[in-house]
Write a protein that holds these residues in place. Structure first.
Motif, PDB file in Angstrom:
ATOM      1  N   PHE A 270     -32.117  -5.740  -1.201  1.00 15.08           N
ATOM      2  CA  PHE A 270     -32.444  -4.973  -0.002  1.00 15.08           C
ATOM      3  C   PHE A 270     -31.415  -5.306   1.085  1.00 15.08           C
ATOM      4  O   PHE A 270     -31.138  -6.490   1.325  1.00 15.08           O
ATOM      5  N   PRO A 271     -30.872  -4.297   1.773  1.00 18.67           N
ATOM      6  CA  PRO A 271     -29.854  -4.578   2.795  1.00 18.67           C
ATOM      7  C   PRO A 271     -30.378  -5.461   3.921  1.00 18.67           C
ATOM      8  O   PRO A 271     -29.616  -6.178   4.567  1.00 18.67           O
ATOM      9  N   SER A 272     -31.705  -5.447   4.144  1.00 14.97           N
ATOM     10  CA  SER A 272     -32.274  -6.209   5.271  1.00 14.97           C
ATOM     11  C   SER A 272     -32.428  -7.703   4.971  1.00 14.97           C
ATOM     12  O   SER A 272     -32.634  -8.497   5.898  1.00 14.97           O
ATOM     13  N   THR A 273     -32.329  -8.104   3.696  1.00 15.65           N
ATOM     14  CA  THR A 273     -32.581  -9.517   3.348  1.00 15.65           C
ATOM     15  C   THR A 273     -31.515 -10.439   3.931  1.00 15.65           C
ATOM     16  O   THR A 273     -30.318 -10.161   3.815  1.00 15.65           O
ATOM     17  N   ARG A 274     -31.956 -11.546   4.552  1.00 20.12           N
ATOM     18  CA  ARG A 274     -31.033 -12.547   5.116  1.00 20.12           C
ATOM     19  C   ARG A 274     -31.155 -13.886   4.401  1.00 20.12           C
ATOM     20  O   ARG A 274     -30.209 -14.662   4.356  1.00 20.12           O
TER      21      ARG A 274
ATOM     22  N   HIS B  14     -41.099 -11.257   3.543  1.00 18.12           N
ATOM     23  CA  HIS B  14     -41.025  -9.796   3.662  1.00 18.12           C
ATOM     24  C   HIS B  14     -41.137  -9.082   2.326  1.00 18.12           C
ATOM     25  O   HIS B  14     -41.647  -7.965   2.255  1.00 18.12           O
TER      26      HIS B  14
ATOM     27  N   ASP C 162     -37.990 -12.782  -0.486  1.00 17.85           N
ATOM     28  CA  ASP C 162     -36.896 -12.411   0.409  1.00 17.85           C
ATOM     29  C   ASP C 162     -37.430 -12.363   1.838  1.00 17.85           C
ATOM     30  O   ASP C 162     -38.552 -11.902   2.074  1.00 17.85           O
TER      31      ASP C 162
ATOM     32  N   ASP D 210     -36.239 -11.181   5.919  1.00 12.42           N
ATOM     33  CA  ASP D 210     -35.247 -10.522   6.779  1.00 12.42           C
ATOM     34  C   ASP D 210     -34.751 -11.467   7.866  1.00 12.42           C
ATOM     35  O   ASP D 210     -33.840 -11.120   8.622  1.00 12.42           O
ATOM     36  N   THR D 211     -35.351 -12.655   7.965  1.00 15.80           N
ATOM     37  CA  THR D 211     -34.968 -13.647   8.972  1.00 15.80           C
ATOM     38  C   THR D 211     -33.965 -14.629   8.357  1.00 15.80           C
ATOM     39  O   THR D 211     -34.205 -15.127   7.255  1.00 15.80           O
TER      40      THR D 211
END
Ligand code: SME
Length: 158
Positions: free
Chosen positions: A95-99, A35, A119, A121-122
């Motif tokens: 980024f807040p969405s990064t997993r 991402h 990075d 998001d999954t």
């Protein structure tokens, strides 16, 4: 395949900067779970963001060796995969969405010259195949840096 596209782009680039810019763009375009893709180059003890592709800019444009996952990979010269960034106290949040995250050092000989930082998001997005792909991309970039240096040296000698 994405590796073939990157090989051609890197080999045809006139500068290392151009090779970095094309690499991040191609990785993000062709691998859906990548991402945000960044390329940091080592300048002294600081990893400095040289190229990136993704939905937004990061505030971490310079990271000291030893800090964050990026600084860890540069210090150990090893690929680092973090399956759950929320559970890793070394992670520097961008980024807040990064997993999940992968960082692959770019080595010339035994020297780190930079790294690829991705990075996702999954959660636990990065596979052994991603690692092989990115380690191959890192070798291509290191080779390009070497051949550009040689060409520059030849021009200076002429
Ligand atoms: N998360 C990284 C910082 C760079 S951002 O992901 C773009 C780290 O922990 O070093």
């Amino acid at each position: 395949m994405v590796i073939d596209r990157i090989r051609i782009a890197v080999e045809e680039s006139a500068s290392f900067q151009e090779a970095c810019a094309l690499t991040v763009e191609l990785l993000r375009r062709y691998v859906p779970h990548f991402h945000w893709v960044g390329l940091y180059l080592l300048e002294g003890d600081l990893l400095t963001l040289a190229a990136w592709d993704g939905p937004e800019a990061t505030e971490h444009t310079q990271i000291p060796v030893g800090e964050g996952i990026c600084g860890l990979a540069a210090g150990t010269k090893e690929t680092v995969i973090v399956e759950n960034v929320d559970a890793d106290p070394r992670y520097l949040a961008c980024f807040p969405s990064t997993r999940s995250e992968i960082v692959v050092p770019i080595l010339r000989g035994d020297q780190v010259i930079g790294e690829i930082d991705i990075d996702s998001d999954t959660p636990a997005a990065f596979t052994a195949e991603d690692r092989r792909l990115l380690e191959e991309v890192a070798r291509l970039l290191a080779g390009q840096a070497g051949s550009l240096d040689e060409r520059r040296d030849l021009q200076i000698e002429q």
